[in-house]
Design a protein around this motif. Structure first.
Motif, PDB file in Angstrom:
ATOM      1  N   ASP A 283       0.796  -1.234   0.000  1.00 16.31           N
ATOM      2  CA  ASP A 283       0.000   0.000   0.000  1.00 16.31           C
ATOM      3  C   ASP A 283       0.831   1.288   0.000  1.00 16.31           C
ATOM      4  O   ASP A 283       0.462   2.256  -0.656  1.00 16.31           O
ATOM      5  CB  ASP A 283      -1.052   0.003   1.128  1.00 16.31           C
ATOM      6  N   VAL A 284       1.986   1.302   0.693  1.00 14.52           N
ATOM      7  CA  VAL A 284       2.774   2.546   0.765  1.00 14.52           C
ATOM      8  C   VAL A 284       3.290   2.935  -0.625  1.00 14.52           C
ATOM      9  O   VAL A 284       3.169   4.088  -1.060  1.00 14.52           O
ATOM     10  CB  VAL A 284       3.946   2.403   1.765  1.00 14.52           C
ATOM     11  N   GLU A 285       3.842   1.947  -1.349  1.00  9.16           N
ATOM     12  CA  GLU A 285       4.362   2.237  -2.689  1.00  9.16           C
ATOM     13  C   GLU A 285       3.232   2.540  -3.668  1.00  9.16           C
ATOM     14  O   GLU A 285       3.371   3.362  -4.572  1.00  9.16           O
ATOM     15  CB  GLU A 285       5.192   1.055  -3.199  1.00  9.16           C
ATOM     16  N   SER A 286       2.118   1.864  -3.489  1.00  4.90           N
ATOM     17  CA  SER A 286       0.993   2.073  -4.379  1.00  4.90           C
ATOM     18  C   SER A 286       0.405   3.483  -4.204  1.00  4.90           C
ATOM     19  O   SER A 286       0.162   4.200  -5.182  1.00  4.90           O
ATOM     20  CB  SER A 286      -0.069   0.997  -4.125  1.00  4.90           C
ATOM     21  N   VAL A 287       0.209   3.901  -2.941  1.00  7.62           N
ATOM     22  CA  VAL A 287      -0.331   5.244  -2.675  1.00  7.62           C
ATOM     23  C   VAL A 287       0.644   6.308  -3.199  1.00  7.62           C
ATOM     24  O   VAL A 287       0.227   7.286  -3.828  1.00  7.62           O
ATOM     25  CB  VAL A 287      -0.618   5.442  -1.162  1.00  7.62           C
ATOM     26  N   ALA A 288       1.953   6.094  -2.977  1.00  4.01           N
ATOM     27  CA  ALA A 288       2.942   7.070  -3.464  1.00  4.01           C
ATOM     28  C   ALA A 288       2.855   7.206  -4.984  1.00  4.01           C
ATOM     29  O   ALA A 288       2.965   8.316  -5.528  1.00  4.01           O
ATOM     30  CB  ALA A 288       4.353   6.651  -3.042  1.00  4.01           C
ATOM     31  N   GLY A 289       2.633   6.090  -5.682  1.00  2.61           N
ATOM     32  CA  GLY A 289       2.499   6.128  -7.144  1.00  2.61           C
ATOM     33  C   GLY A 289       1.228   6.835  -7.579  1.00  2.61           C
ATOM     34  O   GLY A 289       1.234   7.642  -8.512  1.00  2.61           O
ATOM     35  N   LEU A 290       0.121   6.526  -6.896  1.00  2.00           N
ATOM     36  CA  LEU A 290      -1.169   7.161  -7.226  1.00  2.00           C
ATOM     37  C   LEU A 290      -1.079   8.679  -7.062  1.00  2.00           C
ATOM     38  O   LEU A 290      -1.583   9.442  -7.885  1.00  2.00           O
ATOM     39  CB  LEU A 290      -2.276   6.617  -6.315  1.00  2.00           C
ATOM     40  N   VAL A 291      -0.423   9.108  -5.970  1.00  2.12           N
ATOM     41  CA  VAL A 291      -0.321  10.542  -5.702  1.00  2.12           C
ATOM     42  C   VAL A 291       0.635  11.190  -6.711  1.00  2.12           C
ATOM     43  O   VAL A 291       0.328  12.252  -7.275  1.00  2.12           O
ATOM     44  CB  VAL A 291       0.118  10.792  -4.241  1.00  2.12           C
ATOM     45  N   ALA A 292       1.781  10.543  -6.975  1.00  2.00           N
ATOM     46  CA  ALA A 292       2.714  11.101  -7.963  1.00  2.00           C
ATOM     47  C   ALA A 292       2.038  11.217  -9.331  1.00  2.00           C
ATOM     48  O   ALA A 292       2.382  12.086 -10.134  1.00  2.00           O
ATOM     49  CB  ALA A 292       3.966  10.233  -8.055  1.00  2.00           C
ATOM     50  N   GLY A 293       1.060  10.370  -9.606  1.00  2.00           N
ATOM     51  CA  GLY A 293       0.314  10.421 -10.861  1.00  2.00           C
ATOM     52  C   GLY A 293      -0.753  11.508 -10.870  1.00  2.00           C
ATOM     53  O   GLY A 293      -1.493  11.642 -11.843  1.00  2.00           O
ATOM     54  N   GLY A 294      -0.845  12.266  -9.793  1.00  2.00           N
ATOM     55  CA  GLY A 294      -1.746  13.421  -9.801  1.00  2.00           C
ATOM     56  C   GLY A 294      -2.979  13.308  -8.923  1.00  2.00           C
ATOM     57  O   GLY A 294      -3.768  14.259  -8.846  1.00  2.00           O
ATOM     58  N   SER A 295      -3.173  12.171  -8.250  1.00  2.00           N
ATOM     59  CA  SER A 295      -4.353  12.055  -7.372  1.00  2.00           C
ATOM     60  C   SER A 295      -4.259  13.117  -6.279  1.00  2.00           C
ATOM     61  O   SER A 295      -3.281  13.182  -5.547  1.00  2.00           O
ATOM     62  CB  SER A 295      -4.408  10.672  -6.705  1.00  2.00           C
ATOM     63  N   GLN A 296      -5.296  13.950  -6.171  1.00  2.00           N
ATOM     64  CA  GLN A 296      -5.280  14.966  -5.103  1.00  2.00           C
ATOM     65  C   GLN A 296      -5.762  14.379  -3.787  1.00  2.00           C
ATOM     66  O   GLN A 296      -5.467  14.892  -2.716  1.00  2.00           O
ATOM     67  CB  GLN A 296      -6.182  16.156  -5.464  1.00  2.00           C
ATOM     68  N   ILE A 297      -6.579  13.309  -3.874  1.00  2.00           N
ATOM     69  CA  ILE A 297      -7.127  12.648  -2.688  1.00  2.00           C
ATOM     70  C   ILE A 297      -7.060  11.143  -2.947  1.00  2.00           C
ATOM     71  O   ILE A 297      -7.216  10.699  -4.092  1.00  2.00           O
ATOM     72  CB  ILE A 297      -8.604  13.071  -2.455  1.00  2.00           C
ATOM     73  N   VAL A 298      -6.833  10.360  -1.887  1.00  2.00           N
ATOM     74  CA  VAL A 298      -6.831   8.903  -2.028  1.00  2.00           C
ATOM     75  C   VAL A 298      -7.893   8.308  -1.102  1.00  2.00           C
ATOM     76  O   VAL A 298      -7.995   8.697   0.062  1.00  2.00           O
ATOM     77  CB  VAL A 298      -5.436   8.312  -1.679  1.00  2.00           C
ATOM     78  N   LEU A 299      -8.691   7.373  -1.636  1.00  2.00           N
ATOM     79  CA  LEU A 299      -9.625   6.604  -0.810  1.00  2.00           C
ATOM     80  C   LEU A 299      -8.953   5.290  -0.464  1.00  2.00           C
ATOM     81  O   LEU A 299      -8.390   4.635  -1.344  1.00  2.00           O
ATOM     82  CB  LEU A 299     -10.915   6.314  -1.581  1.00  2.00           C
ATOM     83  N   PHE A 300      -9.026   4.900   0.790  1.00  2.00           N
ATOM     84  CA  PHE A 300      -8.260   3.748   1.255  1.00  2.00           C
ATOM     85  C   PHE A 300      -9.159   2.868   2.107  1.00  2.00           C
ATOM     86  O   PHE A 300      -9.545   3.244   3.198  1.00  2.00           O
ATOM     87  CB  PHE A 300      -7.070   4.272   2.073  1.00  2.00           C
ATOM     88  N   SER A 301      -9.516   1.684   1.600  1.00  2.00           N
ATOM     89  CA  SER A 301     -10.370   0.800   2.392  1.00  2.00           C
ATOM     90  C   SER A 301      -9.503  -0.127   3.226  1.00  2.00           C
ATOM     91  O   SER A 301      -8.460  -0.610   2.769  1.00  2.00           O
ATOM     92  CB  SER A 301     -11.300  -0.012   1.487  1.00  2.00           C
ATOM     93  N   THR A 302      -9.899  -0.347   4.481  1.00  2.00           N
ATOM     94  CA  THR A 302      -9.120  -1.239   5.335  1.00  2.00           C
ATOM     95  C   THR A 302     -10.019  -1.978   6.322  1.00  2.00           C
ATOM     96  O   THR A 302     -10.979  -1.414   6.848  1.00  2.00           O
ATOM     97  CB  THR A 302      -8.001  -0.475   6.082  1.00  2.00           C
ATOM     98  N   GLY A 303      -9.689  -3.250   6.520  1.00  2.00           N
ATOM     99  CA  GLY A 303     -10.437  -4.060   7.480  1.00  2.00           C
ATOM    100  C   GLY A 303      -9.679  -4.196   8.786  1.00  2.00           C
ATOM    101  O   GLY A 303     -10.253  -4.467   9.831  1.00  2.00           O
TER     102      GLY A 303
END
Lengths: 385, 105
Positions: A283-303
């Protein structure tokens, strides 16, 4: 209301935050990055260990991640720290200055003492901070939002509550002209034919099949067979029967919209609508990639309550069950467990997510921001040399 | 008195629903997304699937409106749908133009 107040950047993008950051281009100056950031209140250090002795594909991937982060719409000003003869920091500054962005680089080398370099950094950051405080906001439509879709610490409810609810939201914002980016290539194995069929044309569908194949081959080379390992015995006890079912539970974060584009890690989409980014399941690398790609906000589901955040993008945590929400109320922004015990529909939670996204875009602080969860790591493909 | 909701259909095209709590054999439950009651044949743990339409042998099992597997035996309404009566897809299934049953997308 489907508008938000954002910060318009010189390159046309629009941010929902106005951060001043310091980021390192090589691991060696990680501690100096933290040190200089601490000298000016409110400045965010973005620290990672990548950048040196990398293979060509990793150099390119690291560069994209650094450029996308330093030049992100949520960033008002960025100080970029390098070392020695490595010209990555200057390179980044050159590219971003060409777009009119407020950036500066400092290279630690033998021509300047450490204290001189830190003083230079502190002065620049103080000015950048003051400059950011005077930047105006303007009204923007949700069609200018890019929302990253992620899951981490999943449980048996993820595919039943939080992920389908995120999917309902994703379909809504896509309908409103906005963009959502699904990620985590490893989680799509087994359902690649379903997403490929949803592609806008054959080329996009084929690119999706290709990145899944590439991922499986890399996993094979490391001795992992994703297909035979899933669903795991634990998954089966939880009720998951087939690999397709497990992967569907993950990719349904992307709802049922047409897949418009498949992009590489940390790359910015050129299309609007529903997009897929090639990222690892971590998740850490994935979120960093999503944000570097321009995502201004990230939705993150967790159990299970993964605390992963981002240094520059608000991460909205969506809990899959009410027990998690009761145990970690300070940590979860939305309780999708209400689908189980309050009989709310997936669409109800989808609407709640949409309202939260607009509110966060307008400045509401998320749990991960409040707790300064600022994880950052760049996906590496090959050995360090 | 309002009937408690025991299971959730994730898509109106599905032939299975997910148990929201442990379902007991013999009880009749209402299902979010579907009219009428379904009688539980044998106990089903929460998170597991219950058939809400009859699924014939070799037909698709549909969840999220998508094919998640193939029934290896006929599964009547109210029965537990899991590894004993469902298999995953193989290459031929995925390339086949149509599979029996379910909704083609």
């Amino acid at each position: 209301m489907k508008f938000f107040k954002g910060y318009r950047r010189s390159d046309g993008s629009i941010g929902v935050r106005n951060h001043v950051i310091v980021i390192n281009t090589v691991g060696e100056v990680a501690s100096l990055t933290k040190k200089v950031a601490q000298m000016v209140p409110g400045v965010i250090p973005i620290v990672h260990q990548a950048g040196q002795s990398q293979s060509l594909e990793d150099i390119e991937q690291t560069m994209n991640a650094l450029l996308g982060t330093a030049g992100h719409a949520n960033v008002s000003g960025a100080l970029i720290l390098g070392m020695g003869q490595d010209d990555t920091a200057e390179e980044i500054v050159k590219v971003l200055k060409n777009k009119g962005r407020h950036v500066h680089s400092i290279n630690f080398n033998k021509t300047q003492s450490i204290s001189e370099a830190l003083r230079e950094g502190k002065l620049w950051l103080e000015n950048a901070k003051e400059r950011s405080e005077n930047e105006p906001t303007e009204m923007a439509d949700v069609s200018e939002l890019i929302i990253g879709l992620e899951c981490g610490g999943s449980d048996a409810w993820s595919g039943i509550t939080a992920n389908p609810a995120i999917g309902a939201f994703s379909d809504s914002i896509v309908k409103d002209g906005g963009t959502s980016i699904l990620a985590e290539t490893t989680e799509a194995v087994g359902t690649e034919h379903i997403l490929a069929r949803r592609a806008v044309n054959e080329a996009v569908g084929q690119k999706f099949l290709d990145i899944v194949k590439r991922y499986e081959e890399r996993a094979w080379a490391a001795g992992e067979n994703i297909r035979s390992a899933n669903p795991s015995p634990g998954n089966k006890v939880g009720g998951l029967t087939t690999l397709e079912e497990k992967s569907l539970g993950c990719i349904k974060k992307g709802g049922n919209s047409t897949l418009m584009e498949v992009i590489d890690y940390a790359q910015r989409p050129t299309e609007k609508g529903f997009i897929f980014m090639d990222t690892p399941g971590y998740d850490v690398e994935s979120v960093a990639g999503l944000v570097a790609g321009g995502s201004q906000i990230v939705l993150f589901s967790t159990g299970k309550g993964s605390p992963t955040g981002s240094p520059i993008a608000p991460v909205i945590k969506i809990g899959t069950n009410s027990k998690l929400y009761q145990n970690m109320p300070e940590h979860i922004d939305i309780n999708a467990g209400k689908i189980i015990d309050s009989y709310l529909s997936i669409e109800d939670i989808g609407k709640e997510i949409y309202e939260k996204v607009i509110s966060v875009a307008n400045g509401e602080v998320t749990s991960s921001e409040k707790h300064k969860n600022q994880e950052f790591s760049i996906w590496r493909l090959a050995e360090t040399m | 008195m309002e009937q408690k909701i025991g299971a959730l259909m994730l898509n109106s095209m599905d032939n299975v629903a997910v148990a929201l709590e442990n379902l007991k054999a013999g009880e009749s439950i209402s299902i979010q997304g579907k009219e009428g009651l379904v009688k539980v044949f044998k106990s089903i743990p929460y998170g597991h699937k219950i058939a809400v339409h009859p699924i014939l042998k070799d037909e698709k099992v549909i969840k999220y409106g998508e094919c998640m597997g193939i029934a290896t035996e006929t599964i009547p309404v109210g029965h537990h749908v899991h590894v004993s009566n469902v298999r995953g897809l193989n290459k031929e299934d995925k390339t086949a133009v149509t599979l029996k049953g379910g909704v083609e997308k």
